[in-house]
Write an enzyme that holds these catalytic residues in place. Structure first.
Site, mmCIF file in Angstrom:
data_model
loop_
_atom_site.group_PDB
_atom_site.id
_atom_site.type_symbol
_atom_site.label_atom_id
_atom_site.label_comp_id
_atom_site.label_asym_id
_atom_site.label_seq_id
_atom_site.Cartn_x
_atom_site.Cartn_y
_atom_site.Cartn_z
ATOM 1 N N THR A 188 0.805 -1.224 0.000
ATOM 2 C CA THR A 188 0.000 0.000 0.000
ATOM 3 C C THR A 188 0.836 1.271 0.000
ATOM 4 O O THR A 188 1.952 1.289 0.552
ATOM 5 C CB THR A 188 -0.899 0.016 1.250
ATOM 6 O OG1 THR A 188 -1.364 1.348 1.494
ATOM 7 C CG2 THR A 188 -0.168 -0.435 2.502
ATOM 8 N N TYR B 49 -1.177 0.539 10.856
ATOM 9 C CA TYR B 49 -1.483 -0.148 9.599
ATOM 10 C C TYR B 49 -0.301 -0.041 8.629
ATOM 11 O O TYR B 49 0.180 -1.051 8.095
ATOM 12 C CB TYR B 49 -2.744 0.454 8.966
ATOM 13 C CG TYR B 49 -3.011 -0.011 7.556
ATOM 14 C CD1 TYR B 49 -3.652 -1.227 7.303
ATOM 15 C CD2 TYR B 49 -2.620 0.762 6.451
ATOM 16 C CE1 TYR B 49 -3.893 -1.651 6.006
ATOM 17 C CE2 TYR B 49 -2.865 0.343 5.149
ATOM 18 C CZ TYR B 49 -3.498 -0.862 4.928
ATOM 19 O OH TYR B 49 -3.735 -1.284 3.644
ATOM 20 N N LYS C 290 2.079 -3.071 7.316
ATOM 21 C CA LYS C 290 2.165 -3.384 5.881
ATOM 22 C C LYS C 290 3.602 -3.259 5.368
ATOM 23 O O LYS C 290 3.977 -3.925 4.407
ATOM 24 C CB LYS C 290 1.233 -2.451 5.091
ATOM 25 C CG LYS C 290 -0.240 -2.841 5.180
ATOM 26 C CD LYS C 290 -0.539 -4.042 4.273
ATOM 27 C CE LYS C 290 -2.013 -4.304 4.136
ATOM 28 N NZ LYS C 290 -2.326 -5.375 3.186
ATOM 29 N N GLU D 195 0.368 3.592 1.864
ATOM 30 C CA GLU D 195 0.548 4.013 3.273
ATOM 31 C C GLU D 195 1.972 3.768 3.755
ATOM 32 O O GLU D 195 2.388 4.351 4.745
ATOM 33 C CB GLU D 195 -0.445 3.277 4.169
ATOM 34 C CG GLU D 195 -1.837 3.868 4.172
ATOM 35 C CD GLU D 195 -1.961 5.170 4.966
ATOM 36 O OE1 GLU D 195 -1.478 5.214 6.107
ATOM 37 O OE2 GLU D 195 -2.517 6.130 4.429
HETATM 38 P P1 NAP Z 1 -11.304 -4.910 2.437
HETATM 39 O O1 NAP Z 1 -12.501 -4.624 1.613
HETATM 40 O O2 NAP Z 1 -11.235 -4.429 3.848
HETATM 41 O O3 NAP Z 1 -11.077 -6.503 2.421
HETATM 42 C C1 NAP Z 1 -10.182 -7.121 3.298
HETATM 43 C C2 NAP Z 1 -10.396 -8.614 3.241
HETATM 44 O O4 NAP Z 1 -9.520 -9.231 4.197
HETATM 45 C C3 NAP Z 1 -11.819 -9.053 3.626
HETATM 46 O O5 NAP Z 1 -12.189 -10.156 2.838
HETATM 47 C C4 NAP Z 1 -11.655 -9.476 5.070
HETATM 48 O O6 NAP Z 1 -12.607 -10.399 5.500
HETATM 49 C C5 NAP Z 1 -10.288 -10.141 4.982
HETATM 50 N N1 NAP Z 1 -9.659 -10.304 6.297
HETATM 51 C C6 NAP Z 1 -9.501 -9.408 7.278
HETATM 52 N N2 NAP Z 1 -8.851 -9.955 8.324
HETATM 53 C C7 NAP Z 1 -8.606 -11.243 7.988
HETATM 54 C C8 NAP Z 1 -7.983 -12.343 8.641
HETATM 55 N N3 NAP Z 1 -7.476 -12.216 9.868
HETATM 56 N N4 NAP Z 1 -7.888 -13.525 7.989
HETATM 57 C C9 NAP Z 1 -8.424 -13.673 6.748
HETATM 58 N N5 NAP Z 1 -9.029 -12.678 6.078
HETATM 59 C C10 NAP Z 1 -9.117 -11.475 6.690
HETATM 60 O O7 NAP Z 1 -9.986 -4.354 1.713
HETATM 61 P P2 NAP Z 1 -9.745 -4.044 0.154
HETATM 62 O O8 NAP Z 1 -10.021 -2.606 -0.080
HETATM 63 O O9 NAP Z 1 -10.391 -5.083 -0.667
HETATM 64 O O10 NAP Z 1 -8.159 -4.204 0.079
HETATM 65 C C11 NAP Z 1 -7.563 -5.462 -0.194
HETATM 66 C C12 NAP Z 1 -6.128 -5.451 0.321
HETATM 67 O O11 NAP Z 1 -5.397 -4.417 -0.311
HETATM 68 C C13 NAP Z 1 -5.980 -5.206 1.822
HETATM 69 O O12 NAP Z 1 -4.881 -5.957 2.257
HETATM 70 C C14 NAP Z 1 -5.671 -3.734 1.916
HETATM 71 O O13 NAP Z 1 -4.947 -3.459 3.093
HETATM 72 C C15 NAP Z 1 -4.853 -3.526 0.664
HETATM 73 N N6 NAP Z 1 -4.912 -2.196 0.053
HETATM 74 C C16 NAP Z 1 -6.114 -1.622 -0.210
HETATM 75 C C17 NAP Z 1 -6.149 -0.379 -0.837
HETATM 76 C C18 NAP Z 1 -7.458 0.296 -1.149
HETATM 77 O O14 NAP Z 1 -7.430 1.516 -1.384
HETATM 78 N N7 NAP Z 1 -8.563 -0.419 -1.226
HETATM 79 C C19 NAP Z 1 -4.944 0.248 -1.205
HETATM 80 C C20 NAP Z 1 -3.748 -0.402 -0.932
HETATM 81 C C21 NAP Z 1 -3.729 -1.634 -0.330
HETATM 82 P P3 NAP Z 1 -14.032 -9.924 6.100
HETATM 83 O O15 NAP Z 1 -14.894 -9.661 4.905
HETATM 84 O O16 NAP Z 1 -14.425 -11.102 6.907
HETATM 85 O O17 NAP Z 1 -13.780 -8.693 6.916
HETATM 86 N N1 GDD Z 2 -12.416 6.773 6.823
HETATM 87 C C1 GDD Z 2 -12.560 8.094 7.042
HETATM 88 N N2 GDD Z 2 -13.666 8.529 7.728
HETATM 89 N N3 GDD Z 2 -11.620 8.939 6.579
HETATM 90 C C2 GDD Z 2 -11.803 10.262 6.797
HETATM 91 C C3 GDD Z 2 -12.915 10.774 7.484
HETATM 92 C C4 GDD Z 2 -13.899 9.865 7.973
HETATM 93 O O1 GDD Z 2 -14.884 10.235 8.585
HETATM 94 N N4 GDD Z 2 -12.813 12.133 7.505
HETATM 95 C C5 GDD Z 2 -11.683 12.441 6.874
HETATM 96 N N5 GDD Z 2 -11.063 11.322 6.455
HETATM 97 C C6 GDD Z 2 -9.756 11.266 5.762
HETATM 98 C C7 GDD Z 2 -8.731 10.361 6.449
HETATM 99 O O2 GDD Z 2 -8.175 11.012 7.596
HETATM 100 C C8 GDD Z 2 -7.762 10.146 5.298
HETATM 101 O O3 GDD Z 2 -6.859 11.223 5.244
HETATM 102 C C9 GDD Z 2 -8.650 10.184 4.046
HETATM 103 O O4 GDD Z 2 -9.915 10.712 4.477
HETATM 104 C C10 GDD Z 2 -8.859 8.829 3.396
HETATM 105 O O5 GDD Z 2 -9.319 7.917 4.391
HETATM 106 P P1 GDD Z 2 -9.794 6.439 4.026
HETATM 107 O O6 GDD Z 2 -10.811 6.482 2.968
HETATM 108 O O7 GDD Z 2 -10.138 5.774 5.322
HETATM 109 O O8 GDD Z 2 -8.514 5.783 3.362
HETATM 110 P P2 GDD Z 2 -6.965 5.767 3.766
HETATM 111 O O9 GDD Z 2 -6.247 6.609 2.765
HETATM 112 O O10 GDD Z 2 -6.767 6.067 5.185
HETATM 113 O O11 GDD Z 2 -6.609 4.235 3.554
HETATM 114 C C11 GDD Z 2 -7.032 3.532 2.372
HETATM 115 O O12 GDD Z 2 -6.053 3.629 1.374
HETATM 116 C C12 GDD Z 2 -4.793 2.995 1.683
HETATM 117 C C13 GDD Z 2 -3.868 3.227 0.498
HETATM 118 O O13 GDD Z 2 -3.370 4.513 0.524
HETATM 119 C C14 GDD Z 2 -7.317 2.072 2.771
HETATM 120 O O14 GDD Z 2 -7.950 1.437 1.695
HETATM 121 C C15 GDD Z 2 -6.030 1.337 3.100
HETATM 122 O O15 GDD Z 2 -6.334 -0.057 3.277
HETATM 123 C C16 GDD Z 2 -5.056 1.510 1.929
HETATM 124 O O16 GDD Z 2 -3.857 0.855 2.204
#
Ligand code: NAP
Ligand code: GDD
Length: 352
Positions: free
Chosen positions: A133, A157, A161, A135
């Site tokens: 990620t 987090y 990661k 992050e």
């Molecule tokens: P998500 O919607 O939160 O999905 C996470 C998945 O992991 C869910 O299926 C969850 O299961 C499963 N999980 C959580 N804890 C687990 C455990 N202990 N053992 C087995 N499975 C577990 O996240 P996503 O947005 O699809 O992201 C997929 C991956 O990419 C994550 O690793 C995330 O950190 C990473 N990532 C996401 C983003 C983004 O912007 N979306 C960006 C960079 C990296 P449940 O459904 O049971 O909760």
């Molecule tokens: N969730 C959330 N809720 N975020 C908020 C809020 C709120 O009420 N108000 C402001 N924010 C701001 C957060 O502080 C952050 O700066 C931004 O919105 C984005 O928050 P999220 O959508 O929660 O995503 P993230 O950037 O913290 O993390 C996501 O992206 C990462 C990759 O850069 C997640 O998907 C991570 O799993 C992923 O790794």
């Protein structure tokens, strides 16, 4: 020819559901790991079971990356060609409250999978994808970030990661395993979790419009994110494992916007006329400037709340995806405006 077999940890999540579809359409046999929960939570993949052509090739298994014997047995029994580790406690804000659990899942969970592969796959045939990620860059200065940028995570987090990023690279170098990192920037979709900012804002404002909620409460409005579409980003995950050699790739759009830009865009898409104001503590809020459906003129419809600010924040994320473009021939096509339109349309249908 035998079908390729994929194993997805995290199949019930946003990315897992799109990746399962992509692999099934490419004629893979897909095994997905779902957690035991008190309520059924397979809503993102249920539609696959309704698809006559896809269903026979999708098999769900119970599992959890915090349980080594489970991880080991799954990999030993399934013997997949490709393993995608998408499983994580993926909410950055929540990781400050669940720091140890986040490390167990997001760091040691990865190590458990790698160890199982190392022991089982003596011939080094299995390929492993790690969901890394943006992050991990935290607030490191040299933007836009690429594969050579410095890592300075600022949350439990991001730090968990970063361990997974390095251990994936360590196993590649130490044991000649095919292990790759996709360093993905934020990606959203209609299937995005409801407590991430994009979906929370869209659902919140639609509920305010329809009179189901008075106001939407948010935290920091000034952080910037590089937001892409999950459907396109999972294609990059697959391409990373089809590359000739294991490697690490930044996947991003190269453009970023602030949380305030996002709120303004959603207000525009919902045609809610409003203006921003500030209270004596410096917290900002949005006031409606005309009646619209259930919204009354002068109603406060968005408000900053201290509880939604994080103990530490990543201020500005922007990625440089040139390496993926050159080597994987991957590039994003869906821009921020189109992404938000698709999400708004989808939630307008869901919230009747
Ligand atoms: P998500 O919607 O939160 O999905 C996470 C998945 O992991 C869910 O299926 C969850 O299961 C499963 N999980 C959580 N804890 C687990 C455990 N202990 N053992 C087995 N499975 C577990 O996240 P996503 O947005 O699809 O992201 C997929 C991956 O990419 C994550 O690793 C995330 O950190 C990473 N990532 C996401 C983003 C983004 O912007 N979306 C960006 C960079 C990296 P449940 O459904 O049971 O909760
Ligand atoms: N969730 C959330 N809720 N975020 C908020 C809020 C709120 O009420 N108000 C402001 N924010 C701001 C957060 O502080 C952050 O700066 C931004 O919105 C984005 O928050 P999220 O959508 O929660 O995503 P993230 O950037 O913290 O993390 C996501 O992206 C990462 C990759 O850069 C997640 O998907 C991570 O799993 C992923 O790794």
């Amino acid at each position: 020819m035998n079908k390729k077999i994929a194993l997805i940890f995290g199949i019930t999540g946003q990315d897992g559901s799109y990746l399962a579809e992509l692999l099934l359409n490419k004629k893979y046999k897909v095994y997905g790991v779902k957690r035991r929960t008190s309520l059924i939570h397979t809503t993102r993949i249920d539609h696959i079971y309704e698809d006559f052509h896809l269903k026979p090739n999708l098999i769900l298994k119970y599992g959890d990356v915090t349980d080594f014997s489970n991880v080991f047995n799954l990999i030993d029994q399934i013997r997949p060609d490709e393993i995608y580790n998408l499983a994580a406690q993926s909410n950055v804000g929540v990781s400050f409250e669940l720091a140890e659990y986040t490390a167990q899942t997001d760091s040691i969970g990865t190590l458990r999978i790698l160890e199982a592969i190392r022991i089982i796959d003596k011939k080094r045939k299995m390929k492993f994808y790690q969901a890394s990620t943006s992050e991990i860059f935290g607030n490191s200065p040299d933007k836009p970030y690429n594969e050579k940028s410095k890592f300075e995570p600022v949350s439990p987090y991001g730090t968990a990661k970063l361990y997974s990023y390095w251990i994936t690279k360590n196993y590649r170098e130490a044991y000649s395993m095919f292990t790759s990192n996709g360093i993905l920037f934020n990606h959203e979709s209609p299937r995005r979790g409801e407590n991430f900012i994009s979906r929370k804002t869209i659902i919140g404002l639609i509920k305010v419009l329809k009179g189901k909620q008075k106001c939407l409460y948010l935290g920091n409005l000034y952080s910037k994110r590089d937001w892409g579409h999950a459907k396109e980003f999972v294609e990059a995950q697959w391409k990373i494992l089809q590359n000739k050699k294991p490697d690490d790739f930044v996947i991003a759009t190269g453009k970023n916007y602030s949380v305030k830009d996002l709120v303004n865009l959603v207000l525009k898409k919902l045609q809610i006329k409003s203006k921003w104001k500030k209270n004596k503590d410096g917290l900002e809020y949005v006031v409606a400037t005309e009646n619209k459906q259930s919204i009354k003129k002068s109603q406060v419809i968005v408000k900053q709340e201290k509880i939604y600010f994080r103990p530490n924040e990543v201020h500005n994320l922007k990625g440089n995806y040139s390496k993926a473009k050159k080597i994987l021939k991957w590039k994003p096509k869906i821009n921020f405006d189109k992404l938000i339109s698709e999400m708004v349309e989808s939630d307008l249908k869901l919230i009747k």
